[in-house]
Design an enzyme around this catalytic site. Structure first.
Site, PDB file in Angstrom:
ATOM      1  N   SER A   6       0.805  -1.223   0.000  1.00 45.10           N
ATOM      2  CA  SER A   6       0.000   0.000   0.000  1.00 45.10           C
ATOM      3  C   SER A   6       0.838   1.272   0.000  1.00 45.10           C
ATOM      4  CB  SER A   6      -0.911   0.022   1.239  1.00 45.10           C
ATOM      5  OG  SER A   6      -1.766  -1.085   1.261  1.00 45.10           O
TER       6      SER A   6
ATOM      7  N   HIS B  89      -7.438  -0.196   6.492  1.00 45.98           N
ATOM      8  CA  HIS B  89      -7.003  -1.585   6.667  1.00 45.98           C
ATOM      9  C   HIS B  89      -7.036  -2.016   8.136  1.00 45.98           C
ATOM     10  CE1 HIS B  89      -6.004  -2.317   2.510  1.00 45.98           C
ATOM     11  NE2 HIS B  89      -5.299  -1.208   2.463  1.00 45.98           N
TER      12      HIS B  89
END
Length: 528
Positions: free
Chosen positions: A350, A455
């Site tokens: 990410s 997340h």
């Protein structure tokens, strides 16, 4: 958005591939289904005429008996007229006018008094129903009717996207307040229509409609695609692409998730995106020239030990605040486990979109306060001294700030990446500060970084920071090139998510905790 250009000499494969390309380039831009109404809109469409239409439509909602055909035609006429407004100023004027069609406060007050003055259960039940209806703004009824039209849901999604844009503009607080309230009401309505039960999970392959493939490319916001060859590889072998679609918006991807199947968890995006055309001695280009289909053929399941979620994109601004990405990841994991039962690692690679901006604010604040680097909590004293030595050697030292201004300039321009000595020196302090940013910095008790918050709410572990994970201009601008892996340990998702959302505790690896602890020690020393 820019459409991909046809890379003629790079193309190979079947005649069907070429026909698919031709189909894609002949596909015109989608137009609103609302344009085929029964009633004609006024000859002259402007903000005043559309406001009159709104007044006329809302009067219908007060009638006890009215034809459904009449309601549908009048609502469609409003939508057609609104779409023909050719200036943002006119659309803003209409949105503000519509936002004023709020709840009837006098009626609410009367009903509340009636409710408190009666003891009769039947009367109370009837008044409660009336109160619920009265607490809904008048425009809520209009939104419901629009949603029942063909193309109406897409109209409302685009309408809210414009609302959000106006709310973020430089309007006075008094003007944005009513718009934000209307946006919130519309979000509530859309959240019902876009709940997971109404969404379809599709896997995109090279055999998917060319118009869908084009949109997948156009909407890709994390790692933009360069050409059709790039796109073909991202839906080909050792890659999976999952999307949510909605029956009311056919052919429109709502959320897009890209997955790479790898032997180990990568620390650099170049191993996922830029080198993805050669995986396990498998060449997409050579596979195409052999005449066989791209897809799962040629994959070695034993090489698929980790699923890497390297890009997730919500394509519709009008659905902002409606959480769909979480469910897409969960369903994608389920699909992957069904296809590859031995797949045992699920992880992201990410970006960290806010890190460099946050870092520059810290540096600029320290400079404005007249501090030296040694007087901040950004570098240790030894690091500050070594930094001055490095930039003295390079001839960059600004005596007025003892290296702070130089560091700001180097970070702003990304020019530190041109010097191997600076790259080696900055690794430790930047990794430490990045761990602090992700693990310690909070906003309303949650992680400051929006991607981290997403997340962590899902129950993922803040697993590993990756130095030089993304050396592209975008990667350097976002996070000085650092990327992060969030690991999804399936058995731990629920306790991790619960602990984060209820107790604001972040589950992190030893690497991250160690780096964050070093940053915390520096912060404490500065406060003594």
């Amino acid at each position: 958005m820019n459409h991909l250009s046809l890379p003629g000499p790079h193309l190979s494969g079947s005649t069907q591939d070429l026909l698919n390309f031709a189909e894609g380039f002949s596909t015109s831009a989608s137009h609103s289904l609302l344009s085929s109404g029964y009633d004609e809109v006024p000859a002259t469409v402007n903000a005043d005429s559309v406001a009159k239409l709104i007044t006329s439509v809302l009067k219908i909602s007060n009638k006890t008996a009215v034809s459904g055909i009449t309601v549908e035609n009048q609502v469609r006429k409003f939508c057609q007229a609104f779409e023909q407004l050719d200036s943002e100023e006119s659309r803003l004027k209409i949105m503000e006018f519509l936002a004023q069609q709020d709840v009837k406060r006098k009626k609410i007050s009367e009903l509340a008094t009636a409710y408190s003055n009666t003891e009769d259960p039947l009367v109370r039940s009837r008044v409660e129903d009336q109160l619920r209806q009265s607490l809904q703004p008048s425009y809520y009824w209009l939104f419901q009717k629009i949603g029942a039209l063909p193309g109406g849901v897409k109209f409302l999604v685009d309408f809210r996207a414009q609302l959000i844009s106006f709310c973020l503009s430089n309007l006075e607080i008094e003007r944005t307040s009513a718009l934000k309230s209307m946006s919130s009401q519309l979000k509530q309505l859309l959240s019902h229509w876009f709940s997971v039960g109404f969404l379809d999970l599709d896997q995109i392959t090279w055999d998917s409609p060319c118009s869908m493939l084009q949109k997948i490319s156009d909407y890709e916001a994390v790692h933009p695609m360069r050409n059709w060859t790039d796109l073909k590889a991202r839906v080909g072998p050792y890659r999976r692409c999952f999307v949510y679609t909605h029956k009311s918006m056919p052919g429109e991807p709502i959320v897009v998730l890209h997955v790479a199947l790898t032997e180990e968890i990568p620390e650099s995006i170049s191993k996922v995106v830029k080198h993805h055309r050669m995986v396990k001695k498998y060449s997409v280009d050579s596979h195409q020239s052999s005449g066989s289909k791209t897809g799962r053929e040629g994959e070695d399941p034993s090489s698929c030990e980790a699923a890497i979620f390297y890009s997730i994109t919500s394509t519709q601004t009008g659905l902002q605040g409606i959480e769909l990405g979480t469910q897409l990841i969960k369903q994608a994991v389920q699909k992957l486990k069904e296809e590859l039962p031995d797949l045992n690692q699920f992880c992201t690679l990410s970006p960290i979109p806010g890190f460099r901006k946050w870092l520059l604010i810290l540096l600029q604040t320290a400079k404005r306060d007249g501090k030296t680097l040694a007087q901040t909590d950004l570098l240790t004293i030894d690091e500050a001294e070594k930094w001055q030595g490095l930039i003295k050697m390079a001839g960059n030292l600004q005596e007025s700030d003892l290296g702070l201004g130089t560091l700001i300039q180097l970070v702003k321009t990304n020019s530190w990446m041109e010097d191997q000595n600076l790259i080696a020196f900055l690794e430790q302090p930047l990794m430490r500060l990045c761990a602090r940013y992700l693990y310690l910095e909070k906003r309303r008790s949650n992680a400051l970084d929006s991607v981290a918050n997403f997340h962590l709410r899902n129950g993922a572990v803040l697993w590993r920071l990756n130095w030089e994970g993304d050396r592209s201009v975008r990667g350097l601008t976002n996070s000085c090139g650092i990327m992060v892996n969030y690991k999804y340990v399936l058995d731990d998702l629920e306790p991790n998510s619960t602990n984060y959302q209820e107790n604001h505790k972040v589950k992190a690896s030893e690497q991250v905790i160690h780096l964050a602890s070093q940053a915390k020690v520096l912060q404490r020393k500065l406060s003594l």
